[in-house]
Design an enzyme around this catalytic site. Structure first.
Site, PDB file in Angstrom:
ATOM      1  N   ASP A  15       0.936  -1.229   0.198  1.00  0.00           N
ATOM      2  CA  ASP A  15       0.026  -0.095   0.039  1.00  0.00           C
ATOM      3  C   ASP A  15       0.914   1.161   0.137  1.00  0.00           C
ATOM      4  OD1 ASP A  15      -2.252   1.732   0.367  1.00  0.00           O
ATOM      5  OD2 ASP A  15      -2.007   1.688   2.446  1.00  0.00           O
ATOM      6  N   ASP A 172      -2.009  -0.753   6.244  1.00  0.00           N
ATOM      7  CA  ASP A 172      -1.816  -0.313   7.453  1.00  0.00           C
ATOM      8  C   ASP A 172      -3.527  -0.080   7.745  1.00  0.00           C
ATOM      9  OD1 ASP A 172      -2.352   1.580   5.487  1.00  0.00           O
ATOM     10  OD2 ASP A 172      -2.289   3.127   7.134  1.00  0.00           O
TER      11      ASP A 172
END
Length: 215
Positions: A15, A172
């Site tokens: 990400d 996250d």
């Protein structure tokens, strides 16, 4: 990474926001700029709930939250104009550069799967000096359904021509982790100040990418 995840992955899918760099303050500030002219004030907690969602989904939620009359496309356009100048000074998070360099040296395939607009992705990768680091870069604009749907991760694996089961995703946010699980991939959750209080369902949960120093 092999010593942490227990096997040598064929590919690692990162990400961007919150993982490669702490861009969330810039994103939050840009949203605040857009909302400020419309009488909306977004709390940190509300922003945290948006982390990991596609921009279209986030703006749809904000339209409902603040009773806005604008179209998603208009708000998104204003957001991009506000955020790009802020991203030019982005710096990598702890452990990012050694991890990326170590994985590349070990022959691990790398991809980026970010909900952010492609213009923002390019700005961040340019600021970090990582424009050439990822073989596949997939934006939320490239798929029909954003996280927590698995589409963005499956597309990244397809572009790398790697089986999803051979991929490790570093995320996250709960939305991103759910999407990676639904794609059938192994997951590593990185705690950040925005998502630290949330339940992060992953194979491994870490506090810093320095934990994943590549062998």
């Amino acid at each position: 990474m092999e010593h942490v995840v227990g096997f040598r992955p064929a590919a690692v899918i990162f990400d961007m926001d919150g993982v490669l760099a702490d861009t969330e303050p810039s994103n939050e500030k840009a949203i605040a700029v857009v909302l400020s002219g419309r009488g909306g004030v977004l709390s940190d907690r509300e922003y945290g709930a948006l982390v990991g969602q596609s921009n279209d989904e986030s703006w749809a939620w904000l339209i409902d939250r603040f009773g806005l009359t604008d179209e998603v496309a208009q708000l998104q356009s204003e957001y991009v104009r506000a955020v790009l100048p802020l991203l030019g000074t982005t710096r990598p998070g702890p452990g990012v550069m050694p991890l990326v360099e170590g994985l590349r040296a070990a022959g691990t395939r790398l991809a980026l799967a970010s909900s952010s607009p492609r213009a923002a992705i390019e700005a961040v990768l340019g600021a970090l000096g990582l424009s050439e680091a990822f073989e596949a870069v997939v934006s939320g604009e490239d798929v029909a359904a954003g996280k927590p749907a698995p589409d963005i991760f499956l597309r990244a694996a397809a572009e790398l021509q790697v089986s999803p089961r051979q991929c490790v995703v570093i995320e996250d946010s709960p939305h991103g982790l759910e999407g990676a699980r639904r794609a059938g991939m192994h997951t590593i959750a990185l705690r950040t100040r925005y998502t630290a209080g949330m339940e992060l369902l992953a194979d491994i949960v870490i506090d810093s990418l320095e934990t994943l120093a590549a062998e």
